[in-house]
Design a protein around this motif. Sequence first.
Motif, PDB file in Angstrom:
ATOM      1  N   ALA A  19      32.238  40.396  30.563  1.00  0.00           N
ATOM      2  CA  ALA A  19      33.278  40.878  31.472  1.00  0.00           C
ATOM      3  C   ALA A  19      33.324  40.040  32.751  1.00  0.00           C
ATOM      4  O   ALA A  19      34.406  39.725  33.263  1.00  0.00           O
ATOM      5  CB  ALA A  19      33.039  42.350  31.805  1.00  0.00           C
ATOM      6  N   ALA A  20      32.160  39.664  33.261  1.00  0.00           N
ATOM      7  CA  ALA A  20      32.111  38.842  34.473  1.00  0.00           C
ATOM      8  C   ALA A  20      32.691  37.456  34.206  1.00  0.00           C
ATOM      9  O   ALA A  20      33.389  36.892  35.057  1.00  0.00           O
ATOM     10  CB  ALA A  20      30.671  38.729  34.980  1.00  0.00           C
ATOM     11  N   CYS A  23      36.325  37.773  34.481  1.00  0.00           N
ATOM     12  CA  CYS A  23      36.700  38.021  35.878  1.00  0.00           C
ATOM     13  C   CYS A  23      36.605  36.739  36.711  1.00  0.00           C
ATOM     14  O   CYS A  23      37.520  36.419  37.476  1.00  0.00           O
ATOM     15  CB  CYS A  23      35.811  39.122  36.456  1.00  0.00           C
ATOM     16  N   ARG A  26      39.453  34.425  35.693  1.00  0.00           N
ATOM     17  CA  ARG A  26      40.771  34.871  36.145  1.00  0.00           C
ATOM     18  C   ARG A  26      40.937  34.723  37.654  1.00  0.00           C
ATOM     19  O   ARG A  26      42.004  34.332  38.136  1.00  0.00           O
ATOM     20  CB  ARG A  26      40.969  36.331  35.751  1.00  0.00           C
ATOM     21  N   HIS A  27      39.887  35.030  38.417  1.00  0.00           N
ATOM     22  CA  HIS A  27      40.021  35.116  39.876  1.00  0.00           C
ATOM     23  C   HIS A  27      39.261  34.047  40.643  1.00  0.00           C
ATOM     24  O   HIS A  27      39.378  33.983  41.869  1.00  0.00           O
ATOM     25  CB  HIS A  27      39.556  36.496  40.359  1.00  0.00           C
ATOM     26  N   ALA A  32      36.610  36.910  42.597  1.00  0.00           N
ATOM     27  CA  ALA A  32      35.934  37.908  41.765  1.00  0.00           C
ATOM     28  C   ALA A  32      35.077  38.784  42.676  1.00  0.00           C
ATOM     29  O   ALA A  32      33.865  38.664  42.742  1.00  0.00           O
ATOM     30  CB  ALA A  32      35.087  37.233  40.692  1.00  0.00           C
ATOM     31  N   ARG A  36      36.412  43.941  41.812  1.00  0.00           N
ATOM     32  CA  ARG A  36      36.988  43.406  40.568  1.00  0.00           C
ATOM     33  C   ARG A  36      35.933  43.317  39.464  1.00  0.00           C
ATOM     34  O   ARG A  36      36.239  43.547  38.292  1.00  0.00           O
ATOM     35  CB  ARG A  36      37.615  42.038  40.816  1.00  0.00           C
ATOM     36  N   LEU A  37      34.712  42.962  39.817  1.00  0.00           N
ATOM     37  CA  LEU A  37      33.641  42.944  38.819  1.00  0.00           C
ATOM     38  C   LEU A  37      33.379  44.346  38.288  1.00  0.00           C
ATOM     39  O   LEU A  37      33.146  44.524  37.082  1.00  0.00           O
ATOM     40  CB  LEU A  37      32.369  42.331  39.409  1.00  0.00           C
ATOM     41  N   GLU A  39      35.636  46.758  38.087  1.00  0.00           N
ATOM     42  CA  GLU A  39      36.767  47.067  37.213  1.00  0.00           C
ATOM     43  C   GLU A  39      36.634  46.350  35.873  1.00  0.00           C
ATOM     44  O   GLU A  39      36.886  46.941  34.818  1.00  0.00           O
ATOM     45  CB  GLU A  39      38.082  46.672  37.887  1.00  0.00           C
ATOM     46  N   ALA A  40      36.237  45.084  35.916  1.00  0.00           N
ATOM     47  CA  ALA A  40      36.127  44.293  34.682  1.00  0.00           C
ATOM     48  C   ALA A  40      35.034  44.819  33.761  1.00  0.00           C
ATOM     49  O   ALA A  40      35.192  44.843  32.542  1.00  0.00           O
ATOM     50  CB  ALA A  40      35.869  42.821  35.016  1.00  0.00           C
ATOM     51  N   THR A  41      33.925  45.219  34.342  1.00  0.00           N
ATOM     52  CA  THR A  41      32.790  45.683  33.534  1.00  0.00           C
ATOM     53  C   THR A  41      32.864  47.169  33.212  1.00  0.00           C
ATOM     54  O   THR A  41      32.217  47.627  32.265  1.00  0.00           O
ATOM     55  CB  THR A  41      31.451  45.414  34.254  1.00  0.00           C
ATOM     56  N   LYS A  55      26.075  38.509  43.295  1.00  0.00           N
ATOM     57  CA  LYS A  55      27.198  37.876  42.601  1.00  0.00           C
ATOM     58  C   LYS A  55      26.880  36.434  42.232  1.00  0.00           C
ATOM     59  O   LYS A  55      27.246  35.974  41.147  1.00  0.00           O
ATOM     60  CB  LYS A  55      28.454  37.949  43.481  1.00  0.00           C
TER      61      LYS A  55
END
Length: 190
Positions: A19-20, A23, A26-27, A32, A36-37, A39-41, A55
């Motif tokens: 997922a990371a 992310c 994309r960002h 990221a 957002r991390l 939300e992605a995970t 991070k």
Amino acid sequence: MPRVSQDQLDARRQEILAAARACFARHGYEGATVRRLEEATGLSRGAIFHHFRDKDSLFLAVAEDDAAAMVETVARNGLVQVMRDLLARAVSPDTTGWLGSQLEVSRRLRTDPAFAKRWAERSAAIAEATRERLARQREAGVLRDDVPIDVLARFLELAYDGLVLHLAMGRPAGDLGPVLDLVEEAVRRS
């Protein structure tokens, strides 16, 4: 409270990495955010950072995971096979994420001296695997012997970097098989 097995921890870690990766791709690294991390995970920051210190450590783990997979493929089948695998999966979201991670690594190598220092070991492992594979191919009589192995390795690395950039820019991948055939023929004995 029930204990979590090592297998469950490893599986969760792999889910976070996947997922990371998407992310970060994309960002970008800066975009990221922790939110957002999360939300992605689908996990809280506490759950994410239970597995990764911060991070930066998470991003480095994504990049290291990608580099380790690449070293394995290079050692077994060569750098051209890495390129062929990349082409075969060019339309996959995982590949898109991987390409984004590669571009982010490239950017951070130029802009973040501490990251560059940490990454040097991973980069050296890929280069070493490539040189060792080329040396084995030369010993087997498959590889041309009129060009030094270091030059052949750099040639293949440049072809790989060009392919990554080509795909990351969203250019079509369907017509590149013959190009990779040409790259492979260029390093093989006639």
